[in-house]
Motif scaffolding. Structure first.
Motif, PDB file in Angstrom:
ATOM      1  N   MET A 145      33.949  44.720  30.155  1.00 57.10           N
ATOM      2  CA  MET A 145      34.142  43.342  30.644  1.00 57.10           C
ATOM      3  C   MET A 145      35.599  43.054  31.547  1.00 57.10           C
ATOM      4  N   GLU A 146      36.513  43.840  31.015  1.00 57.40           N
ATOM      5  CA  GLU A 146      37.666  43.610  31.962  1.00 57.40           C
ATOM      6  C   GLU A 146      37.531  44.769  33.135  1.00 57.40           C
ATOM      7  N   PHE A 147      37.020  45.713  33.255  1.00 55.67           N
ATOM      8  CA  PHE A 147      36.713  46.448  34.461  1.00 55.67           C
ATOM      9  C   PHE A 147      35.980  45.646  35.499  1.00 55.67           C
ATOM     10  N   LEU A 148      34.881  44.973  34.985  1.00 50.08           N
ATOM     11  CA  LEU A 148      34.072  44.237  35.970  1.00 50.08           C
ATOM     12  C   LEU A 148      34.703  43.073  36.467  1.00 50.08           C
ATOM     13  N   SER A 149      35.642  42.090  35.498  1.00 52.02           N
ATOM     14  CA  SER A 149      36.129  40.896  35.755  1.00 52.02           C
ATOM     15  C   SER A 149      37.121  41.182  36.910  1.00 52.02           C
ATOM     16  N   GLN A 150      37.802  42.449  36.935  1.00 55.65           N
ATOM     17  CA  GLN A 150      38.852  42.697  37.906  1.00 55.65           C
ATOM     18  C   GLN A 150      38.316  43.397  39.146  1.00 55.65           C
ATOM     19  N   ARG A 151      37.066  43.615  39.231  1.00 59.05           N
ATOM     20  CA  ARG A 151      36.749  44.380  40.395  1.00 59.05           C
ATOM     21  C   ARG A 151      35.595  43.655  41.091  1.00 59.05           C
ATOM     22  N   THR A 152      34.878  42.618  40.227  1.00 62.20           N
ATOM     23  CA  THR A 152      33.920  41.910  40.896  1.00 62.20           C
ATOM     24  C   THR A 152      33.909  40.482  40.774  1.00 62.20           C
TER      25      THR A 152
END
Length: 354
Positions: free
Chosen positions: A31-38
């Protein structure tokens, strides 16, 4: 999209393996990966979550793509990513990144699911179909032994239905010198095991059926005490759900009959239930055409809980080659190859753009 980001994500997931139902850190990393990049909207779904790409007035059918992210439980405790779910989740993140800011003419839902190894994860995530309008769903699994990046699928059953079954027989203890004074499960268990090949013969069902002995335990280690309890653990497998149901029913009838014949108590438990993964023919053709796929001649014998989704919505599950020299799944030598991430992202992307 930079592949280096996906390599790093896959390795981070690989280094924090969590058993089915315990994937809190894994979910947080994704979730952190996606929230920071999308700019995707992240929403809970069962014990997992999904990332939504929404477009007002999209003319194409809304599509969901699914990846699992649990690790395999190890016999001695702990977990390890020996099935490649770390790569599956990283590839789905890559697909999300690849369409960031693009106009797709459809809504897309990237579903991240826990607990595939036990068959429990998909059931909780079925609420996606109540929360969103989804008209097609797709998922993939890496396949060691198949050329790297080669997509394979088929209409109808892609992966077999299966379930674990534990059969317990209770007798009466006695001194080993006086076996006639007790009730031993030995003869009943022996006859049951000998009957399994005929009981599960495919000719009786019309499709592939299989009954595999996982373990047998009886009695203890004292040579002065006769066996009084026995346990048989089996995995039942079939190409079709109805054949699995019939195989299970026949096995239970036989076990109860033998228990009654020898005066034994009997009980059973069912574990790790997976429905057959049955592809919609039109969606399977779509995978073959858009992803340059090859037709799979026979269903995979292993099971996948993706079948729960296909009972609610048309879709297709497909395999994607991890390389002919890649070690087998569920072995200590296996690791999802980073070189597979780009082809896996490309296959997901093709299904979104087509």
């Amino acid at each position: 999209m930079e592949l280096g980001q996906l390599y790093a994500l896959r390795r981070a997931l690989h280094d924090c393996p969590e058993c089915s139902g315990q994937e809190e850190r894994t979910r947080a990393v994704l979730m952190e990966f996606l929230s920071q990049r999308t700019t995707l909207e992240l929403r809970p779904c069962g014990a997992g979550f999904y990332a939504a790409h929404r477009e007002a007035g999209g003319g194409k059918p809304p599509v969901a793509l699914r990846a699992d992210y649990d690790a395999l439980a190890l016999p001695g405790g702990g977990a390890a990513h020996l099935c490649g779910h770390d790569g599956h989740a990283a590839a789905l993140c890559g697909a999300a990144l690849s369409v960031e800011g693009e106009r797709l003419d459809r809504d897309v839902f990237f579903l991240f699911q826990p607990a595939e190894e036990t068959g429990a994860g998909a059931v909780g995530c079925l609420e996606l179909f109540e929360l969103e309008r989804v008209e097609q769903i797709y998922g993939a699994h890496n396949l060691p032994g198949v050329p790297l990046g080669q997509v394979v699928t088929r209409p109808g059953t892609f992966a077999c239905a299966s379930q674990g079954m534990t059969l317990s027989f209770q007798g009466r203890p006695t001194h080993a010198a006086y076996p006639e004074h007790g009730l031993s499960p030995a003869h009943g268990v022996g006859r049951l095991l000998c009957a399994l090949p005929e009981l599960s013969a495919p000719a009786r069902y019309g499709g592939m059926t299989l009954c595999t002995v996982i373990g047998v335990e009886m009695g203890g280690r004292s040579f002065g005490a006769a066996a009084a309890q026995g346990e048989v653990r089996l995995t039942l497998r079939a190409e079709r759900d109805r054949d699995l149901e019939e195989l299970s029913a026949r096995l239970l009838r036989l076990a109860r009959s033998l228990a009654g014949e020898y005066g034994l108590g009997f009980d059973y438990q069912v574990q790790d239930v997976f429905p057959a993964t049955v592809n919609d023919p039109g969606c399977a053709r779509r995978v073959l055409e858009l992803c340059g796929g090859t037709l799979l001649e026979e269903p995979m014998r292993w099971s996948e809980d993706f079948g729960h989704y296909l009972s609610r919505c048309p879709g297709a599950f497909f395999g994607i080659g991890a390389g002919e020299g890649c070690p087998p799944l569920h072995t200590g030598e296996y690791q999802y190859p980073d070189a597979l991430l780009a082809p896996a992202v490309a296959a997901f992307r093709a299904l979104l753009l087509g």
